[in-house]
Design an enzyme around this catalytic site. Sequence first.
Site, PDB file in Angstrom:
ATOM      1  N   GLU A  70      74.257  70.753 -21.116  1.00 42.19           N
ATOM      2  CA  GLU A  70      74.898  70.712 -22.434  1.00 42.19           C
ATOM      3  C   GLU A  70      73.870  70.744 -23.555  1.00 42.19           C
ATOM      4  OE1 GLU A  70      77.393  67.323 -23.478  1.00 42.19           O
ATOM      5  OE2 GLU A  70      78.094  68.430 -25.227  1.00 42.19           O
ATOM      6  N   ASP A  91      75.472  67.138 -17.601  1.00 35.74           N
ATOM      7  CA  ASP A  91      75.784  66.479 -18.875  1.00 35.74           C
ATOM      8  C   ASP A  91      74.995  65.168 -18.901  1.00 35.74           C
ATOM      9  OD1 ASP A  91      76.700  65.484 -21.238  1.00 35.74           O
ATOM     10  OD2 ASP A  91      78.820  65.799 -20.810  1.00 35.74           O
ATOM     11  N   ILE A  93      74.764  62.726 -21.102  1.00 33.84           N
ATOM     12  CA  ILE A  93      75.666  61.612 -21.435  1.00 33.84           C
ATOM     13  C   ILE A  93      77.056  62.195 -21.644  1.00 33.84           C
ATOM     14  CG2 ILE A  93      76.251  59.728 -22.987  1.00 33.84           C
ATOM     15  CD1 ILE A  93      73.386  59.380 -23.728  1.00 33.84           C
ATOM     16  N   ASP A  94      77.980  61.849 -20.763  1.00 31.26           N
ATOM     17  CA  ASP A  94      79.373  62.212 -20.979  1.00 31.26           C
ATOM     18  C   ASP A  94      80.076  60.954 -21.489  1.00 31.26           C
ATOM     19  OD1 ASP A  94      81.472  64.256 -20.717  1.00 31.26           O
ATOM     20  OD2 ASP A  94      82.387  62.682 -19.512  1.00 31.26           O
ATOM     21  N   THR A  96      79.547  60.356 -25.195  1.00 31.71           N
ATOM     22  CA  THR A  96      78.540  60.021 -26.215  1.00 31.71           C
ATOM     23  C   THR A  96      79.125  59.138 -27.315  1.00 31.71           C
ATOM     24  OG1 THR A  96      77.269  62.001 -25.784  1.00 31.71           O
ATOM     25  CG2 THR A  96      76.994  61.032 -27.944  1.00 31.71           C
ATOM     26  N   ASP A 217      81.140  68.938 -18.575  1.00 26.88           N
ATOM     27  CA  ASP A 217      82.014  67.761 -18.523  1.00 26.88           C
ATOM     28  C   ASP A 217      82.722  67.651 -17.169  1.00 26.88           C
ATOM     29  OD1 ASP A 217      81.598  67.105 -21.291  1.00 26.88           O
ATOM     30  OD2 ASP A 217      83.047  68.652 -21.852  1.00 26.88           O
TER      31      ASP A 217
HETATM   32  P1  2AM Z   1      80.653  64.390 -24.574  1.00 30.53           P
HETATM   33  O1  2AM Z   1      80.632  62.914 -24.618  1.00 30.53           O
HETATM   34  O2  2AM Z   1      79.640  64.974 -23.630  1.00 30.53           O
HETATM   35  O3  2AM Z   1      80.626  65.015 -25.931  1.00 30.53           O
HETATM   36  C1  2AM Z   1      86.420  63.434 -23.667  1.00 30.53           C
HETATM   37  O4  2AM Z   1      87.442  63.920 -24.421  1.00 30.53           O
HETATM   38  C2  2AM Z   1      85.424  64.494 -23.246  1.00 30.53           C
HETATM   39  O5  2AM Z   1      85.286  65.565 -24.140  1.00 30.53           O
HETATM   40  C3  2AM Z   1      84.096  63.883 -23.123  1.00 30.53           C
HETATM   41  O6  2AM Z   1      83.687  64.355 -21.892  1.00 30.53           O
HETATM   42  C4  2AM Z   1      83.277  64.345 -24.314  1.00 30.53           C
HETATM   43  O7  2AM Z   1      82.029  64.843 -23.909  1.00 30.53           O
HETATM   44  C5  2AM Z   1      84.070  65.489 -24.867  1.00 30.53           C
HETATM   45  N1  2AM Z   1      84.539  65.375 -26.235  1.00 30.53           N
HETATM   46  C6  2AM Z   1      84.887  66.427 -26.950  1.00 30.53           C
HETATM   47  N2  2AM Z   1      85.353  66.045 -28.122  1.00 30.53           N
HETATM   48  C7  2AM Z   1      85.313  64.701 -28.182  1.00 30.53           C
HETATM   49  C8  2AM Z   1      85.673  63.717 -29.178  1.00 30.53           C
HETATM   50  N3  2AM Z   1      86.188  64.056 -30.352  1.00 30.53           N
HETATM   51  N4  2AM Z   1      85.477  62.426 -28.891  1.00 30.53           N
HETATM   52  C9  2AM Z   1      84.976  62.084 -27.694  1.00 30.53           C
HETATM   53  N5  2AM Z   1      84.629  62.970 -26.734  1.00 30.53           N
HETATM   54  C10 2AM Z   1      84.801  64.267 -26.967  1.00 30.53           C
HETATM   55 CA    CA Z   2      77.396  65.147 -23.404  1.00 35.76          CA
END
Ligand code: 2AM
Ligand code: CA
Length: 270
Positions: A70, A91, A93-94, A96, A217
């Site tokens: 990512e 990824d 940090i999934d 974040t 993801d």
């Molecule tokens: P990320 O933390 O790598 O950005 C949850 O909805 C998933 O979609 C998570 O895996 C997150 O990945 C991503 N994501 C996309 N939009 C988001 C948002 N508005 N808030 C939180 N996560 C989001």
């Molecule tokens: Ca991420």
Amino acid sequence: MANIEEEWLAFAKQLAVSAGEMMVEARDASAFVRDYKMDHELVTSTDIAVDQFICSRIEARYPSHRILSEESSPTMSLSSIADDVPVWVIDPIDGTVNFAHGHHHVAVSIGVYVAQRRVLGVVHAPFLNECFWALSGAGAYCNDQPLSVSGENTLRNAVVATGFPYQKTALVPIIERVSRILHHCQDIRRNGSAALDLCWVAAGRLDAYFESVKPWDMAAGTLIAEEAGARVGHYLPRGTLWPEVVNGDGLLVSTPDLFDDVMALMNAPA
Ligand code: 2AM
Ligand code: CA
């Protein structure tokens, strides 16, 4: 082949555990800064540091392999995943937003693909001390406990997870789908980590999950869910950017008995 795949799995688990330690240390010390990618998409300095750590270790150990990550290579070409060179989909940090807000629902996700085949997946949640993993054909596990989907077959009793995009202009059809599902299920969860949602379907803690997500993801979590007996499919036509096996457009993952009922509601007229 199995031996080399087991070696990759052991390496992926080591990477995930070390990456998890980086996350916990950074948060305990509040040693991270926030930044925003396009359209208010949050990224922290820990996302970047963990990404560099994982990618550099993979490059050193397997220089002929490819990496789709990512944070450092999000536009790797579609054809790269089609041949038989192993591709590591990362990824760092999934979850974040959860990480930056002091929540525990955070994971590092590592998947390996060969010739568009899901080979292994590791999703490690360092704040929860749970490492989910699967090897194709060998089942799915949390730490060392085998996983199995819930067996739920009645949507009215099901707990269904979903998520929302950073892009606010895309929200209207998503809210409509959430509304339809919420009227027919037990309850809805928005936990903030797609990778962990998939693992929680695998563990029987959730009965279904739907969302449009990116390859990193879902690359590891879909194999973990599949190996635990979940059905994996899509409720939207896929865009052409990513091959089917890592395409998260309109991802739907559930117990086998719930899949058709959830799919019917996804596609019901508004
Ligand atoms: P990320 O933390 O790598 O950005 C949850 O909805 C998933 O979609 C998570 O895996 C997150 O990945 C991503 N994501 C996309 N939009 C988001 C948002 N508005 N808030 C939180 N996560 C989001
Ligand atoms: Ca991420």
